[in-house]
Scaffold this active site. Structure first.
Site, PDB file in Angstrom:
ATOM      1  N   GLU A  92     -14.556 -19.561  17.000  1.00  0.00           N
ATOM      2  CA  GLU A  92     -15.223 -18.310  16.647  1.00  0.00           C
ATOM      3  C   GLU A  92     -16.732 -18.500  16.609  1.00  0.00           C
ATOM      4  OE1 GLU A  92     -15.832 -15.272  12.863  1.00  0.00           O
ATOM      5  OE2 GLU A  92     -14.228 -16.746  12.769  1.00  0.00           O
ATOM      6  N   HIS A 131     -16.682 -19.989   5.078  1.00  0.00           N
ATOM      7  CA  HIS A 131     -16.020 -19.246   6.152  1.00  0.00           C
ATOM      8  C   HIS A 131     -14.614 -19.791   6.405  1.00  0.00           C
ATOM      9  CE1 HIS A 131     -16.278 -17.780  10.624  1.00  0.00           C
ATOM     10  NE2 HIS A 131     -15.446 -17.062   9.911  1.00  0.00           N
ATOM     11  N   GLU A 141     -12.447 -18.850   3.569  1.00  0.00           N
ATOM     12  CA  GLU A 141     -12.016 -17.444   3.677  1.00  0.00           C
ATOM     13  C   GLU A 141     -10.776 -17.331   4.554  1.00  0.00           C
ATOM     14  OE1 GLU A 141     -12.496 -14.242   6.737  1.00  0.00           O
ATOM     15  OE2 GLU A 141     -14.527 -14.851   6.183  1.00  0.00           O
ATOM     16  N   HIS A 142     -10.760 -18.063   5.651  1.00  0.00           N
ATOM     17  CA  HIS A 142      -9.590 -18.052   6.542  1.00  0.00           C
ATOM     18  C   HIS A 142      -8.391 -18.723   5.872  1.00  0.00           C
ATOM     19  CE1 HIS A 142     -11.130 -17.024  10.758  1.00  0.00           C
ATOM     20  NE2 HIS A 142     -12.186 -16.847   9.970  1.00  0.00           N
TER      21      HIS A 142
END
Length: 1032
Positions: free
Chosen positions: A209, A108, A111-112
């Site tokens: 998040e 994750h 991905e950012h």
């Protein structure tokens, strides 16, 4: 963006085809489109070599009007699927199998971080910058449990090449700077980066998040269920990142994960649309794949070893202050491991079987679990889930008392036995296959994205994506299997549920000290990290924080990025031909479109005569009116007929601001349904029976629907908190805003909680007929039909009959509010039919600051400002200003510096200019950032390039594809004609620097603005002590 693969809010009660709808082909009929795409694609043959790729297979898929070409890259082994179709909204996607073995969130955070700069495009955050240099119709990235996907779509060929270049460089050649890792993943930093004496705290976009994600109890439960059902490999961890494990990830581990997972040998490419395949292959080969050699990847997910005996687990969660029943907040679910999802027919069968068992009031599990009112709704994970290598089926309840856990388990066992014994009625199976037919025929505006998502999981585990697209083959095989063995489905239930020892029973109960324990655990983790630091380390952290803050504050040079120009935007809008007529004396808008044999019917019914004391009940009325039964049909029979004859039938409340005046709006309810042309008479007969004789005689049925609705509203706050915050912030700024809060805001959530807590719903039941006589009234109605030319002409005849059937319900009531105005439905015929709007000339906007204390670790913050309506000359300037402020100032302040998952400004059609933040660790500090954004705009610290980029971003939304089913709806609902859209378009083109400075000063300045503020979030002592806040 972390994608929770166990669907939460949109429960998987439907077949696996959900979301797979055809997209609009604007230039041809369906048959011609299929022929054109097929002719173009069939120039390829198996074994053909093109730009380093070899064609493996070419297959026509007539049910989806496309031809699939499957290829393999010779040098690296990368897989490629192209879906050639006559659709201008072209899509690209690349996905990698990403299989973490810990919960640090490495896929994750990666991905950012890959989207923060690359070798060819080294500027910071090219991904967000391209949103303003493109006309993309979609652009994002997703992290699932076992893959990461990077999709975009656009209707512009040059834009496609630009975005493809940026995406390829981002995923294969990212910079992966340590500073970007700190910003996007996690970091230790002084609370005030400029003050070395301020305490050290955890910061980071993904860190916050995921704190927000796990404040959602449904999502928390789904994550636990997956982790515990597949405990031996990658599904046992949190791919998005468990907040307290995220700080264990190092920058070196992030780079290592990229090296082993983001390689062409581990990649699957997908393209879709009408652009030529050769150009895609050439660019992908030249810019990326030619620079790699094949490697052996170690990313395959092994099958989960089956258990010898079932298991039971317990977890805890935070109490929900908005739960329908405070004493019943437990969840219990039984989940069964099924077969491998790469067996296409078995997966298709099990998804249909799941729908038969769980979907709608005729389903056995609905009857056994929902109707006894043991719980409020199905558990957050329910039905078939094909997002993991081996699928699962889950069934259970949320909103139960802990003492009812054994009762729920017994009911599930008994229901499984009952299904094995009795099977399913033939009519229910046919209804489900009919639903599948409609899903295939329905044309969506972004079919390429739906297709990419649909094939992703199976393809990720080496399933055949082409076989997955051949839906008609699966339907034929399903029918044949049923014919050969009438107990075909019962045998599946026997095998997968009754005899399956790999079965997990997971219960979740609230713990009053849950949030305190989470805070304590984070504080303990923080202390451990700080204890390991030397004074030199702390000084280094402070200096790194200053460097990151400086980098975030620098004006970035994005000149290396490709961009479209404003001159690339079409100057005029394509018109949508409409025909205004009447059916049975009721105004009717006809829109002829290539709908693939479907008819879309809408009716807008006015609320103007409804007494004010009934307004709060309107959303409840809308949610139950098509689910209580009608005429001679009880609610089960009604549901069965709806599934057999329609795609769906729904009613929704509508608050539509006037496009010319801030204090004028339309209030009503919208009836919506669709069907195959052959079923139009039957669909309208169902509506006629709802008009003439709805059933309001079953308080127990109403209680079931009330509990489900209240639970859904309560669950939705943590997912859409920013929407609730914006609605609340604007609720006293316009008359429409006040009603919107009543229908869709926190007022409605709290009201439904009170209704759900009532021991006797008879008073509520008595309200429904009173509402019905005002709303379902042909006197205050207008209709719209979107259909093929043949379907449209037949629709008029059927609607005439429908109006005759409901004529007895035509009554003229006096409007409740005296100040109403008439607007012509057809601007070219001002003497024709009109709609009635409410005009509140005495309305006085009020300033209010509202704080809702909720059990979340993050905030949702909004400030809304009253400005001008859609048709005002300044509206376009405010739209450009909102987009520019978001991209050039607020994104940096709220996300990069503040650590929120998202934030920005938007201009709404109702004339409210709204700031917002999403999953934000800050509250009043974010309000300060909103104010700084206004100061930035007024100072003029922006360039012509900034203005042009904002215009491009706006036009990507203005010109996004509209499906045939939705054509003409802006006229029908809002009265916004093509001419008005064109005028708005021209004003957008004409916006100047001077216009932006002018509107920032006149509408957004502290002294001149009328505004409201709202925050949803955790306990906040500063706000509680401030008397200017209303605390809820």
């Amino acid at each position: 963006m972390f994608r929770q693969t166990k669907t939460v809010l949109a429960k998987l009660q439907n077949v696996r085809l959900k979301g797979l709808h055809l997209s609009w082909r604007r230039r041809s009929t369906a048959a011609a489109a299929a022929a054109a795409a097929g002719e173009k694609a069939h120039q390829y043959t198996a074994g053909q070599q093109i730009h380093g790729f070899t064609v493996k297979e070419v297959v026509a898929v007539p049910e989806l009007f496309l031809t699939a070409i499957k290829l393999t890259h010779d040098r690296t082994g990368a897989q490629y699927l192209h879906a050639a179709r006559d659709d201008p909204n072209n899509l690209f996607s690349v996905q990698f199998r990403t299989t973490p073995m810990d919960s640090t969130g490495v896929p994750h955070i990666l991905e950012h971080t890959v989207l923060c700069g690359s070798q060819k495009y080294p500027c910071r955050d090219p991904f967000f910058k391209m949103l303003n240099r493109s006309l993309c119709t979609f652009m994002n990235a997703f992290t699932a449990s076992d893959y990461t996907m990077y999709p975009f779509s656009t209707q512009n060929a040059k834009d496609f090449q630009n975005l493809l270049s940026v995406y390829l460089d981002a995923v294969f050649f990212p910079c992966l700077r340590e500073q970007d890792f700190w910003q996007e993943g996690w970091r230790l930093e002084n609370e005030d980066p400029a003050d070395a004496s301020s305490p050290l705290v955890f910061k980071g976009v993904v860190f916050n998040e995921m704190k927000g994600a796990f404040s959602d109890n449904e999502r928390l439960y789904a994550q636990h269920l997956q982790n515990k059902l597949y405990p031996d490999h990658t599904y046992s961890v949190v791919s998005g990142g468990e907040p307290l494990a995220i700080p264990d990830l190092t920058w070196e581990q992030l780079k290592d994960f990229h090296a082993t997972h983001y390689h062409p040998s581990n990649a699957m490419f997908f393209t879709y649309g009408d652009l030529p395949l050769e150009q895609h292959l050439k660019q992908i080969e030249q810019e990326a794949l030619s620079k790699f050699e094949r490697i052996q990847t170690n990313t395959r997910v092994p099958s989960q070893p089956p258990w010898a005996s079932p298991r039971e687990e317990r977890v805890t969660c935070s109490p929900d202050a908005m739960a329908p029943d405070a004493a019943r907040q437990s969840t219990l679910c039984v989940s069964y491991k099924l077969g491998d999802i790469t067996d296409t027919f078995e997966a298709f069968t099990l998804s249909l079987l799941s729908a038969l068992m769980t979907s709608g009031p005729n389903a056995p599990f609905y009857k056994a679990l929902i109707e006894p009112k043991i719980g409020t709704d199905f558990s957050s994970v329910v039905g078939y889930d094909g997002s993991t290598k081996e699928a699962s089926f889950s069934i259970g309840l949320q909103g139960i008392a802990e003492c009812d856990a054994d009762k729920v388990k017994n009911i599930i066992r008994q229901t499984v036995d009952s299904i094995i014994e009795s099977g399913f009625e033939d009519e229910r199976i046919e209804a489900l296959l009919h639903k599948t037919e409609i899903q295939i025929k329905h044309q969506s505006s972004n079919f390429g994205l739906s297709l990419a998502s649909y094939i992703a999981s199976s393809w990720n585990h080496d399933g055949d994506p082409v076989e997955l697209l051949q839906i008609n083959n699966s339907i034929r095989e399903f029918r044949r299997a049923l014919q050969e063995n009438p107990r075909f489905l019962q045998d599946k239930v026997q095998h997968y549920l009754k005899e399956n020892s790999h079965r997990l029973t997971l219960s979740m109960s609230p713990d009053d000290s849950y949030l305190d324990k989470q805070v304590s655990a984070e504080e303990r983790k923080l202390r451990e990290k700080i204890a390991a630091l030397s004074d030199s380390d702390k000084k280094d952290i402070y200096e790194k924080g200053l460097r990151l803050l400086a980098a975030q504050s620098e004006t970035q040079d994005a000149s290396c990025l490709p961009t479209l120009k404003v001159s690339d935007i079409a100057p005029t809008l394509a018109a949508t031909p409409l025909h205004m007529t009447k059916a049975g004396g009721v105004p009717l808008q006809l829109c002829e479109q290539p709908t693939n044999g479907l008819v879309y019917f809408r009716a807008m019914c006015s609320l103007n005569t409804l007494p004010e004391d009934l307004k709060l009940y309107v959303p409840l009325f809308c949610s139950v009116i098509t689910k209580m039964g009608c005429g001679s049909l009880d609610y089960r029979q009604q549901a069965q007929q709806m599934e057999l004859k329609t795609g769906d039938m729904s009613v929704s409340p509508q608050v539509i601001p006037d496009c010319a005046h801030m204090d004028v709006f339309e209030q009503g309810v919208l009836l919506s349904s669709s069907c195959l042309e052959r079923n139009l008479a039957d669909m309208l007969q169902l509506w006629a029976e709802i008009f003439n004789s709805p059933r309001f005689d079953d308080p127990e049925r109403l209680r079931v629907l009330v509990m489900m609705s209240a639970q859904e509203l309560a669950n939705g706050i943590s997912y859409a908190g920013h929407v609730y915050a914006m609605t609340r912030a604007g609720h006293l700024l316009t008359p429409a805003g006040e009603l919107l809060e009543t229908f869709d805001g926190m007022d409605q959530v709290r009201f439904m909680k009170r209704i759900a807590e009532m021991s006797d719903l008879t008073p509520v039941l008595r309200m429904l007929p009173r509402i019905k006589k005002h709303l379902l009234n042909p006197e205050n109605m207008r209709c719209a039909v979107n259909a093929t030319p043949q379907g449209a002409s037949e629709s008029v005849l059927h609607l005439e009959n429908f109006m005759t059937d409901v004529a007895g319900k035509r009554k003229r009531f006096k409007a409740v509010r005296p100040n109403v105005i008439q607007r012509p439905l057809d601007v070219n015929n001002i003497s024709g039919a009109c709609k009635t709007l409410v005009a509140d000339s005495n309305f006085q906007p009020c300033h209010m600051k509202t704080f809702f204390q909720l059990p979340f670790p993050v905030n949702f913050v909004s400030e809304s400002i009253r400005t001008v309506p859609y048709s005002h000359k300044d509206y376009a300037s405010l739209c450009v200003l909102a987009r520019m402020m978001t991209a050039k100032f607020l994104h940096g302040e709220i996300r990069e510096k503040g650590g929120a998952y998202g934030g920005g400004a938007k201009m709404a059609g109702g004339g409210l200019f709204s700031f917002y933040s999403y999953r934000d660790p800050n509250s009043v500090q974010t309000l300060s950032a909103f104010g700084k954004g206004v100061d930035w705009a007024k100072s003029g610290k922006f360039s012509q390039q900034d203005i042009d980029e904002a215009k491009l971003s706006i036009f990507s939304a203005v010109d996004s594809p509209v499906a045939p089913s939705s054509k003409g709806m802006s006229v029908f609902l809002s009265g916004i004609t093509d001419e008005m859209k064109q005028r708005h378009r021209e004003r957008l083109f004409d916006v100047t620097r001077g216009n932006l400075l002018d509107v920032a000063e006149r509408y957004l300045s502290v002294g001149s603005k009328t505004y409201g503020v709202s925050i949803l979030g955790p306990e906040n002592d500063a706000i509680k002590k401030d008397p200017s806040w209303v605390v809820k």
